[in-house]
Design a protein around this motif. Structure first.
Motif: not given
Length: 109
Positions: A89-95
């Motif tokens: 989720d953190q990766l998805a939000y950052q991307h």
């Protein structure tokens, strides 16, 4: 973008093989997969073009922006590890945020 990232992070092997081995498919299967990929890219491009038309995005080329965004997500399959620094989720939000920047997000108050 977030769904694109989540898929490539959660299905790393399938995504990696699916994206890197298209050239080894039989010609008719390769054509079908490439057609589906083109349709997928055009949906991202159309969103960017709509955002430009509405004044939400400013980008020189919606096609280049969509390719950049998609390639960024595809690359996740080659380096992401669940035990790494960021959750899916953190990766998805950052991307998602990076994708908006690539599309030339304009601040609208």
């Amino acid at each position: 973008m977030e769904a694109h990232i989540r898929y490539h992070a959660r299905h790393r092997l399938e995504a990696f093989v699916g994206n890197r081995e298209i050239g080894n498919l039989e010609p008719e299967d390769q054509e079908r997969v490439l057609r589906l990929r083109s349709d997928y890219e055009s949906r991202f491009r159309e969103l960017i073009e709509r955002g430009v038309a509405e004044g939400a995005f400013e980008v020189e080329s919606a096609r280049v922006a969509s390719y950049s965004i998609l390639d960024m997500g595809i690359g996740v399959a080659s380096w992401f590890h669940e035990e790494g620094e960021f959750s899916v989720d953190q990766l998805a939000y950052q991307h998602g945020d990076i994708a908006l920047r690539i599309a030339g997000r304009q601040r609208i108050d």
